[in-house]
Design a protein around this motif. Structure first.
Motif, PDB file in Angstrom:
ATOM      1  N   ASP A 115     -16.118 -23.595  22.674  1.00  0.00           N
ATOM      2  CA  ASP A 115     -15.036 -22.803  22.090  1.00  0.00           C
ATOM      3  C   ASP A 115     -13.673 -23.042  22.748  1.00  0.00           C
ATOM      4  N   ARG A 116     -13.560 -24.040  23.591  1.00  0.00           N
ATOM      5  CA  ARG A 116     -12.293 -24.253  24.298  1.00  0.00           C
ATOM      6  C   ARG A 116     -11.249 -24.941  23.417  1.00  0.00           C
ATOM      7  N   TRP A 117     -11.667 -25.895  22.565  1.00  0.00           N
ATOM      8  CA  TRP A 117     -10.718 -26.688  21.789  1.00  0.00           C
ATOM      9  C   TRP A 117     -10.998 -26.588  20.291  1.00  0.00           C
ATOM     10  N   SER A 118      -9.923 -26.540  19.531  1.00  0.00           N
ATOM     11  CA  SER A 118     -10.000 -26.645  18.070  1.00  0.00           C
ATOM     12  C   SER A 118      -8.948 -27.663  17.663  1.00  0.00           C
ATOM     13  N   ILE A 119      -9.393 -28.877  17.344  1.00  0.00           N
ATOM     14  CA  ILE A 119      -8.474 -29.987  17.098  1.00  0.00           C
ATOM     15  C   ILE A 119      -8.870 -30.682  15.799  1.00  0.00           C
ATOM     16  N   LYS A 120      -7.938 -30.722  14.867  1.00  0.00           N
ATOM     17  CA  LYS A 120      -8.189 -31.406  13.597  1.00  0.00           C
ATOM     18  C   LYS A 120      -7.734 -32.857  13.622  1.00  0.00           C
ATOM     19  N   SER A 168      -5.025 -28.784  21.266  1.00  0.00           N
ATOM     20  CA  SER A 168      -5.631 -27.602  20.666  1.00  0.00           C
ATOM     21  C   SER A 168      -4.598 -26.508  20.442  1.00  0.00           C
ATOM     22  N   GLY A 186      -1.655 -27.693  17.614  1.00  0.00           N
ATOM     23  CA  GLY A 186      -2.061 -27.866  16.217  1.00  0.00           C
ATOM     24  C   GLY A 186      -1.472 -29.071  15.526  1.00  0.00           C
ATOM     25  N   LEU A 194      -6.141 -32.542  25.894  1.00  0.00           N
ATOM     26  CA  LEU A 194      -6.956 -31.816  24.925  1.00  0.00           C
ATOM     27  C   LEU A 194      -6.487 -30.370  24.775  1.00  0.00           C
ATOM     28  N   ASP A 195      -6.167 -29.725  25.891  1.00  0.00           N
ATOM     29  CA  ASP A 195      -5.679 -28.345  25.820  1.00  0.00           C
ATOM     30  C   ASP A 195      -4.387 -28.266  25.017  1.00  0.00           C
ATOM     31  N   LEU A 250     -16.419 -31.667  18.703  1.00  0.00           N
ATOM     32  CA  LEU A 250     -15.199 -31.748  17.901  1.00  0.00           C
ATOM     33  C   LEU A 250     -15.464 -32.541  16.636  1.00  0.00           C
TER      34      LEU A 250
END
Length: 448
Positions: A384-389, A285, A288, A281-282, A415
């Motif tokens: 706020d740890r991950w931003s995954i599209k 994120s 991208g 996951l890290d 998510l």
């Protein structure tokens, strides 16, 4: 005993340097430096050649880092002599350049036998089209050196280096040679060597292993996925043939995955099981659009009171155990405090060969502990740890535990593109023990 007057840095042979009480042994190989380095630093590889002709090696511990230990036994295959046990403590480790260790002989209980400490250094020099290995074994005085000469220690070293040459330079006729030939290496952003295996064809997927295992630990699911994907499995830092510079930093592991994505052509899906899901996951994120999708099997998040949280000092305690040489105790601590294995089961587990494999990589529990900080505290996952599209599948075994399903639902809540799946009739071990059903579910999700 062969005694040659040539310099050990420039020619093959043995030199007895009585002025410095040192034995020098050199060999030149046609194999590239990275491959020779791996043969010296991977426990499985070194058992294929370590020791004189007619002897077999068993490695009980190999922690290639300053302060780490290499504990091994060599014995004649015909049983004509008693086994010889040694404990080597690394004093210097310079990736693909130098190994230095203090060697002591040990008794059957792995206690130093009192015959003294023998500092040894091994240097690796690239020749452009090959590699020179130079070994220097030092002795406390001339009497000790003479005893080594009489015991033909240098000849034993020379025979071992000859065996290494056959392994590196000869045709693939043994399991060890096959193991070596199937791995490629890349250099990560910080200069660390990362070893990987690439199989199959189709869209790229990178399989990220769990704590205390190298790429062979996920061989089953990698093979199952290779029917429809180009699969890259690899040795994470501190495991197998990959480097392990200190201090450890989880961000470097993300850089390793980025380098592997470039090998894959610039984009890839990621998959992992259990503790490897945090790093997966890290990485997704951080990287991208280079990540096309994720399949996570049973990430062990602890987000409520359905399972006791991880000990607050888990990482520090693991590091202290490893630093004290208590690697088996580090595995036991992980099993009892993190997995929840009853203490009375531990003695039986220690009898299984898999225990020694976990001991070998005991230092990696603290590595993954750093990555999983904040994810096993019995509190909500950090928003706020991950931003995954990219699309994310979180699979839970139909026979899995309640805390795993709670963690999967918690991830889906923070998510935007998460699908929670159930793998019928399976438990937490499925990523390793039932790779076929896991690969089928991942294939359906990622390819449609």
């Amino acid at each position: 005993m062969r005694s040659l007057s040539m310099s050990p840095d420039t020619a093959d042979g043995i030199v007895v340097d009585r002025s410095a009480n040192t034995l020098h042994i050199s060999r030149t190989y046609a194999a590239e430096l990275e491959r020779v380095w791996w043969a010296w630093t991977d426990a499985e590889a070194i058992t294929c050649w370590w020791g004189p002709q007619g002897w077999a090696a068993t490695v009980y511990e190999m922690d290639v880092r300053p302060g780490g230990r290499w504990r091994f036994e060599i014995a004649p295959v015909d049983g004509s002599a008693a086994p010889v046990r040694s404990i080597a403590t690394y004093t210097t480790v310079v990736d693909r350049c130098e190994l230095a260790y203090d060697d002591v002989f040990a008794d059957a209980a792995w206690r130093p036998d009192g015959t003294g400490t023998f500092p040894t250094s091994v240097t690796f020099t690239s020749t452009g089209n090959g590699c020179i290995v130079s070994v220097a074994a030092s002795f406390p005085d001339g009497q000790a050196l003479q005893r080594a000469v009489e015991l033909q220690m240098a000849d034993g070293y020379a025979e071992a280096l000859d065996r290494l040459g056959g392994l590196l330079d000869g045709p693939s006729t043994s399991e060890g040679e096959t193991i070596m030939s199937e791995l490629s290496t890349i250099t990560s952003a910080d200069g660390t060597t990362i070893a990987y295996k690439k199989t199959g064809s189709g869209p790229a997927i990178i399989v990220i292993s769990n704590v205390a295992e190298d790429h062979t630990g996920v061989a089953g699911v990698a093979e199952a996925l290779s029917k429809d994907f180009t699969v890259i499995s690899f040795d994470r830092r501190g495991r197998g043939a990959s480097g392990d510079p200190q201090p450890y930093d989880p961000a470097r592991e993300i850089e390793d995955i980025a380098a592997l994505i470039e090998v894959a052509g610039g984009s890839a899906a990621l998959t992992s099981g259990s503790g490897g899901c945090g790093l997966t996951l890290d990485a997704a994120s951080a990287l991208g659009d280079k990540v096309t999708g994720l399949y996570l099997y049973e990430p062990p998040f602890i987000v409520d009171d359905s399972k006791p949280p991880a000990p607050a000092d888990y990482v520090e305690h693991q590091n202290a155990l490893v630093a004290a040489g208590k690697r088996s105790e580090a595995v036991e601590y992980f099993m009892t405090e993190m997995i929840g294995v009853p203490a009375e089961y531990i003695p039986a587990m220690k009898q299984d060969p898999s225990w020694e494999a976990m001991v070998k990589y005991a230092h990696t529990y603290a590595y993954d502990g750093q990555i999983m900080r904040g994810l096993q505290d019995g509190k909500p996952l950090p928003a706020d740890r991950w931003s995954i599209k990219a699309p994310v599948a979180v699979a839970v075994g139909g026979n899995g535990e309640a805390f795993i399903r709670a963690g999967a639902q918690a991830l889906a809540a923070i998510l935007p593109n998460v699908t929670v799946l159930t793998l019928a009739d399976q438990d937490h071990s499925a990523f390793w023990m039932a790779p076929g059903p896991v690969a089928d579910q991942a294939r359906t999700f990622l390819l449609g």
